[in-house]
Design a protein around this motif. Sequence first.
Motif, PDB file in Angstrom:
ATOM      1  N   ALA A   1      37.308  41.442  52.588  1.00 43.82           N
ATOM      2  CA  ALA A   1      38.140  42.520  52.069  1.00 43.82           C
ATOM      3  C   ALA A   1      38.187  43.696  53.051  1.00 43.82           C
ATOM      4  O   ALA A   1      37.365  43.795  53.961  1.00 43.82           O
ATOM      5  CB  ALA A   1      37.589  42.986  50.724  1.00 43.82           C
ATOM      6  N   PRO A   2      39.133  44.590  52.874  1.00 43.36           N
ATOM      7  CA  PRO A   2      39.137  45.812  53.689  1.00 43.36           C
ATOM      8  C   PRO A   2      37.876  46.631  53.435  1.00 43.36           C
ATOM      9  O   PRO A   2      37.231  46.496  52.396  1.00 43.36           O
ATOM     10  CB  PRO A   2      40.385  46.557  53.191  1.00 43.36           C
ATOM     11  CG  PRO A   2      41.247  45.507  52.574  1.00 43.36           C
ATOM     12  CD  PRO A   2      40.302  44.518  51.976  1.00 43.36           C
ATOM     13  N   MET A   3      37.525  47.484  54.390  1.00 42.24           N
ATOM     14  CA  MET A   3      36.346  48.329  54.234  1.00 42.24           C
ATOM     15  C   MET A   3      36.470  49.199  52.982  1.00 42.24           C
ATOM     16  O   MET A   3      37.534  49.763  52.707  1.00 42.24           O
ATOM     17  CB  MET A   3      36.175  49.226  55.463  1.00 42.24           C
ATOM     18  CG  MET A   3      34.930  50.088  55.425  1.00 42.24           C
ATOM     19  SD  MET A   3      34.795  51.175  56.871  1.00 42.24           S
ATOM     20  CE  MET A   3      36.188  52.289  56.574  1.00 42.24           C
ATOM     21  N   ALA A   4      35.380  49.277  52.226  1.00 48.13           N
ATOM     22  CA  ALA A   4      35.376  50.018  50.969  1.00 48.13           C
ATOM     23  C   ALA A   4      34.534  51.285  51.066  1.00 48.13           C
ATOM     24  O   ALA A   4      33.543  51.338  51.795  1.00 48.13           O
ATOM     25  CB  ALA A   4      34.851  49.138  49.840  1.00 48.13           C
ATOM     26  N   THR A   5      34.964  52.287  50.322  1.00 48.71           N
ATOM     27  CA  THR A   5      34.158  53.493  50.140  1.00 48.71           C
ATOM     28  C   THR A   5      33.219  53.284  48.960  1.00 48.71           C
ATOM     29  O   THR A   5      33.349  52.303  48.208  1.00 48.71           O
ATOM     30  CB  THR A   5      35.048  54.702  49.858  1.00 48.71           C
ATOM     31  OG1 THR A   5      35.742  54.469  48.604  1.00 48.71           O
ATOM     32  CG2 THR A   5      36.071  54.905  50.967  1.00 48.71           C
TER      33      THR A   5
ATOM     34  N   SER B   1      24.924  54.196  56.860  1.00 48.69           N
ATOM     35  CA  SER B   1      25.323  53.179  57.834  1.00 48.69           C
ATOM     36  C   SER B   1      25.408  53.820  59.216  1.00 48.69           C
ATOM     37  O   SER B   1      26.057  54.861  59.386  1.00 48.69           O
ATOM     38  CB  SER B   1      26.681  52.577  57.463  1.00 48.69           C
ATOM     39  OG  SER B   1      26.593  51.733  56.339  1.00 48.69           O
ATOM     40  N   VAL B   2      24.749  53.199  60.184  1.00 51.65           N
ATOM     41  CA  VAL B   2      24.771  53.734  61.540  1.00 51.65           C
ATOM     42  C   VAL B   2      26.136  53.493  62.188  1.00 51.65           C
ATOM     43  O   VAL B   2      26.708  54.378  62.819  1.00 51.65           O
ATOM     44  CB  VAL B   2      23.651  53.102  62.394  1.00 51.65           C
ATOM     45  CG1 VAL B   2      23.741  53.572  63.839  1.00 51.65           C
ATOM     46  CG2 VAL B   2      22.292  53.437  61.799  1.00 51.65           C
ATOM     47  N   ALA B   3      26.651  52.293  62.030  1.00 46.78           N
ATOM     48  CA  ALA B   3      27.962  51.960  62.592  1.00 46.78           C
ATOM     49  C   ALA B   3      29.068  52.578  61.742  1.00 46.78           C
ATOM     50  O   ALA B   3      28.983  52.619  60.516  1.00 46.78           O
ATOM     51  CB  ALA B   3      28.135  50.450  62.660  1.00 46.78           C
ATOM     52  N   VAL B   4      30.095  53.068  62.402  1.00 46.73           N
ATOM     53  CA  VAL B   4      31.229  53.674  61.717  1.00 46.73           C
ATOM     54  C   VAL B   4      32.506  52.949  62.130  1.00 46.73           C
ATOM     55  O   VAL B   4      32.776  52.795  63.328  1.00 46.73           O
ATOM     56  CB  VAL B   4      31.351  55.176  62.059  1.00 46.73           C
ATOM     57  CG1 VAL B   4      32.571  55.774  61.356  1.00 46.73           C
ATOM     58  CG2 VAL B   4      30.083  55.924  61.664  1.00 46.73           C
ATOM     59  N   TRP B   5      33.268  52.487  61.143  1.00 44.69           N
ATOM     60  CA  TRP B   5      34.538  51.830  61.411  1.00 44.69           C
ATOM     61  C   TRP B   5      35.666  52.846  61.252  1.00 44.69           C
ATOM     62  O   TRP B   5      35.931  53.310  60.142  1.00 44.69           O
ATOM     63  CB  TRP B   5      34.762  50.676  60.438  1.00 44.69           C
ATOM     64  CG  TRP B   5      33.947  49.460  60.712  1.00 44.69           C
ATOM     65  CD1 TRP B   5      32.914  49.326  61.582  1.00 44.69           C
ATOM     66  CD2 TRP B   5      34.111  48.181  60.091  1.00 44.69           C
ATOM     67  NE1 TRP B   5      32.415  48.062  61.559  1.00 44.69           N
ATOM     68  CE2 TRP B   5      33.121  47.329  60.649  1.00 44.69           C
ATOM     69  CE3 TRP B   5      34.980  47.680  59.126  1.00 44.69           C
ATOM     70  CZ2 TRP B   5      32.989  45.993  60.258  1.00 44.69           C
ATOM     71  CZ3 TRP B   5      34.849  46.350  58.732  1.00 44.69           C
ATOM     72  CH2 TRP B   5      33.870  45.513  59.302  1.00 44.69           C
ATOM     73  N   LYS B   6      36.338  53.161  62.345  1.00 46.35           N
ATOM     74  CA  LYS B   6      37.477  54.075  62.285  1.00 46.35           C
ATOM     75  C   LYS B   6      38.539  53.616  63.273  1.00 46.35           C
ATOM     76  O   LYS B   6      38.220  53.125  64.358  1.00 46.35           O
ATOM     77  CB  LYS B   6      37.059  55.506  62.627  1.00 46.35           C
ATOM     78  CG  LYS B   6      36.226  56.197  61.557  1.00 46.35           C
ATOM     79  CD  LYS B   6      35.942  57.651  61.936  1.00 46.35           C
ATOM     80  CE  LYS B   6      35.152  58.355  60.844  1.00 46.35           C
ATOM     81  NZ  LYS B   6      34.852  59.770  61.206  1.00 46.35           N
ATOM     82  N   GLY B   7      39.801  53.798  62.884  1.00 45.50           N
ATOM     83  CA  GLY B   7      40.904  53.514  63.778  1.00 45.50           C
ATOM     84  C   GLY B   7      40.918  52.107  64.331  1.00 45.50           C
ATOM     85  O   GLY B   7      40.753  51.122  63.607  1.00 45.50           O
TER      86      GLY B   7
ATOM     87  N   SER C   1      36.734  45.338  64.281  1.00 44.70           N
ATOM     88  CA  SER C   1      35.509  44.917  63.584  1.00 44.70           C
ATOM     89  C   SER C   1      35.843  44.042  62.389  1.00 44.70           C
ATOM     90  O   SER C   1      35.199  43.009  62.161  1.00 44.70           O
ATOM     91  CB  SER C   1      34.711  46.141  63.148  1.00 44.70           C
ATOM     92  OG  SER C   1      34.285  46.903  64.260  1.00 44.70           O
ATOM     93  N   HIS C   2      36.857  44.443  61.627  1.00 41.98           N
ATOM     94  CA  HIS C   2      37.262  43.629  60.476  1.00 41.98           C
ATOM     95  C   HIS C   2      37.754  42.267  60.933  1.00 41.98           C
ATOM     96  O   HIS C   2      37.449  41.242  60.316  1.00 41.98           O
ATOM     97  CB  HIS C   2      38.352  44.346  59.674  1.00 41.98           C
ATOM     98  CG  HIS C   2      38.740  43.626  58.427  1.00 41.98           C
ATOM     99  ND1 HIS C   2      39.710  42.632  58.418  1.00 41.98           N
ATOM    100  CD2 HIS C   2      38.286  43.713  57.145  1.00 41.98           C
ATOM    101  CE1 HIS C   2      39.842  42.163  57.195  1.00 41.98           C
ATOM    102  NE2 HIS C   2      38.989  42.794  56.398  1.00 41.98           N
TER     103      HIS C   2
END
Length: 245
Positions: free
Chosen positions: A152-156, A116-122, A128-129
């Motif tokens: 749902a929350p972001m999943a690993t 995934s190019v986009a990264v969701w952090k902090g 984003s969510h």
Amino acid sequence: MSLPVHLVPDLGGSAVGSVVTITGDEAHHAVAVRRLRVGEQLMVVDGRGTVVTGTISETGKRELSVVVDDLSLHQEPTPSVTVVQAIPKGDRGELAVEVLTEIGVATIVPWAAARSVAVWKGERAEKSHARWAATAREAAKQARRAWFPTVAPMATTGQVKTIIAGSDLAVVLHEAATTTFETLPTPTGRVVLIVGPEGGLTEDEVAAFEAAGARTVRMGTEVLRTSTAGVAAASALLSRTPRWF
């Protein structure tokens, strides 16, 4: 002309003749943007299966009262479809959420795939969510859904494996797969669909999902973008169920 649809948190206890109160942004949108007035009709939903048709009895800047004319209860659609959507760049995530909501997907899971190019952090993850959730909510109103989808929350990848293990049928889209949709059993119960990122799935991801019980399939010879692959695959699956008969 279709009636406007507005969402409230709870319609429990509502009955014909009772009053439903819409507040906050929903009321503001109805009064200030749509310019709905006393005597006009609209639909009110709670997103959990209750749908009310009512007549506006009172309006305020951020409050709207509706007298219930008709109330209906809708069973949750089955099979239930969960789409695990690899996070795409830009606004393609919202596009995917919008069209998946329109066709009746029950749950959308943002997935942090290896490519995934986009990264969701902090703070970015929270914003984003929230955008995905808002997109799903507005699309559900537009589609006049009785049951609204959950974002749902972001999943690993490890969490996606758990989601697969709890499903009745799990499908991974992969352009190199030799299996096609026609070989799949009729979808029932809980169906999970995994959509990879623009850069494709890694071998480790495919192996992990297959070990968890997913089936890897391809859709024809074309390679779709991640933002449209999910709606195409979910539509193909739903067309084989009573939901679309």
